[in-house]
Every structure is written in structure tokens, then in C-alpha cells.
Design a protein around this motif. Sequence first.
Motif, PDB file in Angstrom:
ATOM      1  N   UNK A  15      -2.248  16.707  -7.499  1.00  0.00           N
ATOM      2  CA  UNK A  15      -0.819  17.005  -7.580  1.00  0.00           C
ATOM      3  C   UNK A  15       0.015  15.747  -7.693  1.00  0.00           C
ATOM      4  N   UNK A  16      -0.362  14.708  -6.963  1.00  0.00           N
ATOM      5  CA  UNK A  16       0.381  13.449  -7.027  1.00  0.00           C
ATOM      6  C   UNK A  16       0.201  12.776  -8.383  1.00  0.00           C
ATOM      7  N   UNK A  17      -1.014  12.848  -8.930  1.00  0.00           N
ATOM      8  CA  UNK A  17      -1.252  12.240 -10.243  1.00  0.00           C
ATOM      9  C   UNK A  17      -0.386  12.879 -11.318  1.00  0.00           C
ATOM     10  N   UNK A 275     -10.060  10.297  -8.895  1.00  0.00           N
ATOM     11  CA  UNK A 275      -9.198   9.832  -7.813  1.00  0.00           C
ATOM     12  C   UNK A 275      -9.441  10.644  -6.542  1.00  0.00           C
ATOM     13  N   UNK A 276      -9.164  10.032  -5.408  1.00  0.00           N
ATOM     14  CA  UNK A 276      -9.180  10.755  -4.143  1.00  0.00           C
ATOM     15  C   UNK A 276     -10.533  10.770  -3.448  1.00  0.00           C
ATOM     16  N   UNK A 277     -10.742  11.799  -2.619  1.00  0.00           N
ATOM     17  CA  UNK A 277     -11.920  11.879  -1.750  1.00  0.00           C
ATOM     18  C   UNK A 277     -13.240  11.920  -2.507  1.00  0.00           C
ATOM     19  N   UNK A 278     -13.214  12.251  -3.785  1.00  0.00           N
ATOM     20  CA  UNK A 278     -14.459  12.387  -4.544  1.00  0.00           C
ATOM     21  C   UNK A 278     -14.975  11.060  -5.085  1.00  0.00           C
ATOM     22  N   UNK A 298      -5.597   8.652  -1.758  1.00  0.00           N
ATOM     23  CA  UNK A 298      -5.332   9.572  -2.867  1.00  0.00           C
ATOM     24  C   UNK A 298      -4.093   9.148  -3.639  1.00  0.00           C
ATOM     25  N   UNK A 299      -3.050   8.756  -2.919  1.00  0.00           N
ATOM     26  CA  UNK A 299      -1.814   8.327  -3.575  1.00  0.00           C
ATOM     27  C   UNK A 299      -2.014   7.021  -4.335  1.00  0.00           C
ATOM     28  N   UNK A 300      -2.748   6.079  -3.730  1.00  0.00           N
ATOM     29  CA  UNK A 300      -2.972   4.799  -4.400  1.00  0.00           C
ATOM     30  C   UNK A 300      -3.748   4.986  -5.696  1.00  0.00           C
ATOM     31  N   UNK A 301      -4.798   5.792  -5.646  1.00  0.00           N
ATOM     32  CA  UNK A 301      -5.590   5.990  -6.855  1.00  0.00           C
ATOM     33  C   UNK A 301      -4.837   6.809  -7.907  1.00  0.00           C
ATOM     34  N   UNK A 302      -4.020   7.758  -7.471  1.00  0.00           N
ATOM     35  CA  UNK A 302      -3.191   8.493  -8.435  1.00  0.00           C
ATOM     36  C   UNK A 302      -2.269   7.533  -9.175  1.00  0.00           C
ATOM     37  N   UNK A 303      -1.710   6.580  -8.445  1.00  0.00           N
ATOM     38  CA  UNK A 303      -0.831   5.576  -9.055  1.00  0.00           C
ATOM     39  C   UNK A 303      -1.614   4.655  -9.985  1.00  0.00           C
TER      40      UNK A 303
END
Length: 407
Positions: A15-17, A275-278, A298-303
Motif C-alpha cells: 500500500x505504501x509503495x 519490499x517488506x517482510x518477504x 517496509x516504508x524504507x523499501x517502498x521508498x
Amino acid sequence: MDQQIVIVGAGHAGGSAAAMLRQAGWTGGITLIGDEPIPPYERPPLSKAWLKGEATAESLALRPAAFYPDSGIALRLETTVSAIDRAGKAVMLSGGTRLPYDILILATGARARRLPIPGSDLQGVLELRSAADADALKAALRPGARLAVIGGGYIGLEVAASARALGAEAVIVERESRVLARVACPLLSQFFHDFHVRQGVAIETGVQVEALTGTRGMVSGVRVGDGRVVACDAALVGVGAIANDDLAREAGLACANGIVVDLAARTDDPAIYAIGDCTVRPLPLYGRTGRLESVPNALEQAKQAAHAICGKPAPAPEVPWFWSDQYDLRLQIAGIPFDTAEIVVRGDVSAGKFALFHLTDTGVVQAVEAVNASMEFMGGRRIIARRKALTRARIEDLSVSMQQLAA
């Protein structure tokens, strides 16, 4: 025709991505696919505010429902992806539909680790990864009910705290010699152990769970290694999570207990990000890789992914951080205590307001665990980012402010 981005996984990362892609200037199509019936929502409150009735579905939502159509984001809920066709650049949906992509983002998260023991399929044996899981757990936490928590990690402790707040009994069964054994130092483990016991939580450590017992299909006890049965009305299994990297592995992407990505969140296929937990990602501050299960990650990787896709400068690497709320305690952790030689206490552990500084043999601060000490947490993040060395005496001296330590 506009290029199309498909995001598999409508959790915090996915969702953030989607939102960050629009913020970064992506004008092409975005399709966000989630297997749950509701739009992206915050998961950390599930073990705390949601269980205690202090949060609503609206307050958990990452963004208002209108955000997605207003932003030109196609949201496909209750939909799963069964396969990735890398050569044809398409994903196969559960209903047989083929959905093409120019860029694919995998945000498939993680799933609860199951116990391969007898009785694990009984009714009342619960886990906590989704809103539906939280609703089932909430229904079990009635006043006077007895909850067995298998696993003394952060989720287990948070749920035990919520159970006590709701008038339920809680017993934690942990196979290691202490709670938080895999994620906290012994001093912090002991502090939380003692605090929970004072709140009426029973804690058994060094105990192996052999089976779950039941009556008429409903769980009624946890049988441990010495033959005892710990009685319960419901059992929460909180023994870690497994990265959902099955799709990626089946598609031939590099995986190692998670999907391997670089600092742009890119996999070994230039058209696919994860991105995220995976994911298993670089941790540049520590010169190694790892899998981080946290909202900040999750937010850092989405960015990272949004900037790379949109041709923006790569964001600066962030210090990993985590948090946990239990009772009136707020634990905030900055950094990861790799390769540390000593731990220095700043503040008063007995008063429940302190921070633990983890130092290398040269005094470089690798991590700070702060309990009800937000200034130490925030200052610690700055210190860790700068790879700054501190002495024991300076950390312990409360006349030296955190602003001075971080300067």
C-alpha cells in the motif's frame, strides 16, 4: 500505452509503495493486489489497540478508501497470484486471469510459523498476522478466560499484556531459557519477564511444547515435555514468521530465507522489485544482509523502489528501528546489536525508564534499546547513523544530555 506496475501484496509495504509511486511522479497504471477483503491497513495495533477495543477499522486504514480511485490505483482485493511469467511479463491470478506488467513489485509479506505437533488443527489454536486473526483472538479474550501463549517474543508479550487488560488470564510457554531470547539482551528480557509477572502473567521458560490437547475439537491444554498439561481456553502460537517467497522461488528469482534484493529493492530480474517482510536486504550500516520484519523497513523499501522506478536519487540508508507497546511501557529499539562487546545502562532500570547502549570493542554504538526513554531512542538513531563511538562513563552520566551525546 502507459507502462503498468503490478504490486502483489496489499499490506503496509504494498500500500505504501503504491502511494509513494504517485508521490514520486509515476503517471502510468498501478494495480494493487491483495488477498484480504479490506484495503491496506496498519498491523502493529492488531496485538494492542485493536484487541483492547481502542481502535476502529477506519483508524487502522493506511489511507481513506477514496484515496485509491482518486489516485488512479486499481485495487483488486480477495485476489491471489498463483504464478509469475517472467518471460511474458505477466502474473496469473487465482481466477485464471493473466495480468501483464512492465514492472512487478512483490510485497507478499510473511506468514506465521506453524507448530508441527499433534493438535495444532484444533479450534481455538490461533495466530496473529491479519485483521481476521485479530478478530478471532479478540473473541477469545473474554474476562476470566485463560490464554496460553506459545512463544515469548514481542507478539506473545504484547498479546499477553492485552489479555490482562481485558480481564483474561495469560500463561506464556517459551522453549528458550528466557523471553525475547532471539531479539533482546538478557537484561531487557529479565526486565520484561519481571514486569509481566507483576501484572499476573504466568511465564514458563525452558519448556518444550509436545502437543495441544482438546475436548470435542476445541483446544483445552498445552502438553509440555515433562508431561504436564497447561490448561487453556485458547492458544496463540507466536513462534516467528516465514517469508512468503514461494512465488519468487517458483519464478526462479534468487531467494535465501526471503527474496534477495539490493538497496534499490530490486531483485535479480531488472523488471521485478521486492519490499517488506518477504525480503533479504543489504544492511549497509553493518556490512551484511538480513531480513527485517518491521513497518519502518517496509516504508524504507517502498521508498527505495519508488525512487528507483521513477528515476529519483536513491534515499539515504536508514537506521533500522522497531517498537513494542506493553502495558504503560514503550520499548523503542534503534539499530541491531551485531558484533557488540559490552552493554551500557543509561537511566534507572528499576524505575522502568532506561536505555541499553550496545557497543563494539572500539566503543561504536550499534544499537540502543530504550524503555520509556524516547530521547535516548531518537539520539541513539543519530549516533548509530554516524557510527559514533562513546565511552561508558559518558553514556552513564545523566548530566550529559542526549543532545550532547549525539552532537
